[in-house]
Design a protein around this motif. Structure first.
Motif, mmCIF file in Angstrom:
data_model
loop_
_atom_site.group_PDB
_atom_site.id
_atom_site.type_symbol
_atom_site.label_atom_id
_atom_site.label_comp_id
_atom_site.label_asym_id
_atom_site.label_seq_id
_atom_site.Cartn_x
_atom_site.Cartn_y
_atom_site.Cartn_z
ATOM 1 N N MET B 1 0.788 -1.096 0.033
ATOM 2 C CA MET B 1 -0.005 0.120 0.054
ATOM 3 C C MET B 1 0.894 1.016 -0.172
ATOM 4 O O MET B 1 1.749 1.407 0.901
ATOM 5 N N LYS B 2 0.549 2.136 -1.092
ATOM 6 C CA LYS B 2 1.551 3.285 -0.958
ATOM 7 C C LYS B 2 0.548 4.623 -0.232
ATOM 8 O O LYS B 2 1.086 5.756 -0.401
ATOM 9 N N LYS B 3 -0.385 4.121 0.458
ATOM 10 C CA LYS B 3 -1.170 5.313 1.374
ATOM 11 C C LYS B 3 -0.879 4.835 2.811
ATOM 12 O O LYS B 3 -0.821 4.120 3.203
ATOM 13 N N ILE B 4 -0.447 6.133 3.529
ATOM 14 C CA ILE B 4 -0.663 5.998 4.962
ATOM 15 C C ILE B 4 -1.580 6.818 5.665
ATOM 16 O O ILE B 4 -1.843 7.926 5.092
ATOM 17 N N GLY B 5 -1.933 6.455 6.795
ATOM 18 C CA GLY B 5 -2.966 7.072 7.380
ATOM 19 C C GLY B 5 -4.146 7.080 6.731
ATOM 20 O O GLY B 5 -4.644 6.593 5.859
ATOM 21 N N GLN B 6 -4.849 8.489 6.998
ATOM 22 C CA GLN B 6 -6.110 8.480 6.442
ATOM 23 C C GLN B 6 -6.058 9.203 4.854
ATOM 24 O O GLN B 6 -6.804 8.826 4.226
ATOM 25 N N GLN B 7 -5.033 10.232 4.726
ATOM 26 C CA GLN B 7 -5.216 10.698 3.210
ATOM 27 C C GLN B 7 -4.107 10.924 2.803
ATOM 28 O O GLN B 7 -3.784 11.670 1.649
ATOM 29 N N THR B 8 -2.833 10.249 3.101
ATOM 30 C CA THR B 8 -1.725 10.561 2.661
ATOM 31 C C THR B 8 -0.891 9.659 1.872
ATOM 32 O O THR B 8 -0.987 8.494 2.011
ATOM 33 N N LEU B 9 -0.368 9.926 0.524
ATOM 34 C CA LEU B 9 0.188 9.092 -0.339
ATOM 35 C C LEU B 9 2.040 8.879 -0.149
ATOM 36 O O LEU B 9 2.339 10.339 0.125
ATOM 37 N N VAL B 10 2.456 8.055 -0.181
ATOM 38 C CA VAL B 10 3.877 8.052 -0.179
ATOM 39 C C VAL B 10 4.349 7.577 -1.362
ATOM 40 O O VAL B 10 4.052 6.640 -1.915
ATOM 41 N N PHE B 11 5.411 8.496 -1.811
ATOM 42 C CA PHE B 11 6.137 8.246 -3.219
ATOM 43 C C PHE B 11 7.552 7.593 -2.800
ATOM 44 O O PHE B 11 8.425 8.238 -3.051
#
Lengths: 157, 336
Positions: B1-11
């Motif tokens: 998964m490239k999303k962390i927490g509620q609304q953040t994307l990790v690149f």
């Protein structure tokens, strides 16, 4: 249950909105009311005094008061339109606010600035149609109230 | 998964800002950031017959200049993500017609630049593209006539009113390289606290900006201290005040590290009232000043929070309030 939940959410939102409004009221910069009023008085007063001076000169030439008034209005509208076209009137308006909006020169500015703004959209649906976007309401309600007052006058006479 | 927490994307592949260009109008060219712009126009028409055409040309020119700074040509760009403030985003559409790069048009009001950076990073990070061009534009006169009054009307602007920035910014996002890269992005929610004054967009957008910042910090487990600079897009002076107050209530003291692009772009003698606004506001400050500062290592981590007021002239006339949105993008120097 769903209703109750929605009701709680709504009242929470209302509370947040009211609280935020209060915060904004504290921080919002206040317009310089005294300076604006003085500028409006000076510029508005100057425009009216200038028109009166033209009126006096025209009466000197022998034109009756009623016709002289019409000529003054024509001259003032012309000047308002000319200064708008030269790009001066918006700067006067920025300084004096209502002082240059209320006189008839301001009415000329409202029509001419709209006409200029929409020239690129053509003469038919640009200039002609959009010319009254600002001044239109003044005309509509001006004419409407003159009709109402005319009817009242007819019955009271 | 490239999303962390509620609304953040990790690149995790950290897409880089390969090049960028900023073009501004004459008024912005007199402001404090003038040395950071690639081109300062002599007048608001840019040799065109209408302001709309001028805005479109600025956007196109910004893209061309960003490409010229690289070894690529226009054919080497996989996608163009662009937007502006005008109805049906004509500036972006018409510029894309000339540029002939596969195009997705975006609208997020003044947050469009942040929106385009996020989506470009997603495409590059996900391996769907190697080079994606992002670009936005706004123009003082086209915005005035669409949202407010004719430009020659003699009216007074309210003290909280902002001045739409004339300009265009373009940033080319590509594979990881040394220099400014995009590491995290937080996609914001639409937040509306009932502001109805179209002369006070800063107040309408500040709650969204504060919310996005709080969620970004929570999702990434970062604090204000992790950043060298935090910039909101175009909250202006009143909006900046409100942003500071709202963040402080959530236990986050912004301090000196925080500023607003709308405040940086003009100086107080330029009589813009609350500061700059418009898509180009965040874009030219980022593409000009921020990226240059990152390259010079003046800053190493900068958080850009693009803010947008999602109103239309019709919604205002029908008495609707102004919904606000904000997206955060973290720009960081990466040593490869």
């Amino acid at each position: 249950m769903a209703d109750l939940k929605k009701e709680i959410e709504d009242s929470l939102q209302q509370y947040k909105e009211a609280e935020y409004q209060e915060l904004i009221q504290q921080l919002r910069p206040k317009p310089p009311v005294v300076k604006n009023a003085l500028a409006a008085f000076a510029v508005g007063g100057f425009i009216c005094a200038f028109a009166q001076a033209i009126n006096n000169v025209i009466i000197q030439t022998g034109l009756p008061q009623k016709e002289a008034g019409t000529v003054v209005v024509i001259i003032m509208i012309f000047l308002g339109a000319l200064l708008t076209g030269l790009g001066v009137y918006d700067n006067i308006g920025k300084f004096s606010g209502a002082g240059s909006i209320i006189p008839i020169t301001g009415f000329a500015n409202a029509i001419v600035s709209s006409a200029m703004e929409w020239k690129r959209e053509g003469y038919l649906f640009g200039v002609a149609a959009k010319m009254f976007t600002i001044a239109g309401p003044v005309l509509v309600y001006g004419i409407l109230s003159s009709v109402v007052i005319g009817i009242v006058y007819y019955f009271l006479k | 998964m490239k999303k962390i927490g509620q609304q953040t994307l990790v690149f995790s592949n950290t897409p880089a800002v390969v090049s960028a260009a900023a073009i501004v109008g004459p008024k912005e060219g007199q402001g404090p950031l003038k040395i950071n712009f690639d081109l300062i126009l002599k007048d608001n028409l840019f040799g065109e017959k209408s302001w709309e055409k001028a805005e479109c040309k600025m956007l196109q020119e910004a893209v061309n200049r960003a490409v010229d700074k690289t070894d690529l040509d226009l054919d080497g760009i996989d996608f163009l993500l662009a937007g502006d403030l005008l109805n049906q985003t004509i500036s972006a559409n018409f510029a894309a017609r000339q540029l002939a790069i596969p195009f997705l048009g975006l609208y997020g009001a003044c947050s469009t630049f942040a929106e385009s950076l996020i989506l470009a990073s997603v495409l590059v990070d996900g391996g769907y593209a190697t080079h994606v061009m992002t670009a936005v534009s706004s123009h003082h006169d086209t915005a005035e006539r669409q949202f407010r009054f004719p430009t020659e009307l003699g009216n007074q602007r309210s003290p909280s009113a902002q001045w739409t920035v004339t300009g265009a910014g373009a940033a080319l996002i590509g594979p990881k390289q040394e220099g400014p890269c995009i590491t995290y992005a937080t996609i914001g929610k639409v937040i509306d606290l009932g502001i109805k004054d179209s002369n006070d967009m800063g107040s309408a957008m500040a709650p969204a900006a504060a919310d996005t910042l709080a969620i970004h910090l929570k999702d990434t487990s970062r604090s204000i201290d992790d950043y060298d600079l935090i910039l909101t897009g175009d909250l202006g002076s009143l909006g900046k005040f409100l942003m500071e107050h709202l963040s402080e209530r959530q236990g986050c003291r912004l301090g000196d590290k925080y500023s607003d692009c709308g405040i940086l772009i003009y100086d107080s003698s330029q009589d813009t009232h609350a500061g700059g606004s418009g898509c180009a506001c965040a874009a030219v400050v980022t593409c000009g000043y921020v990226l240059e500062s990152l390259r010079l290592k003046k800053y190493n981590k900068v958080l850009i929070i693009g803010t947008g007021a999602l109103l239309s002239p019709t919604s205002m006339q029908q008495g609707e309030s102004i919904p606000g949105i904000a997206h955060a993008v973290s720009l960081e120097n990466i040593n490869s």
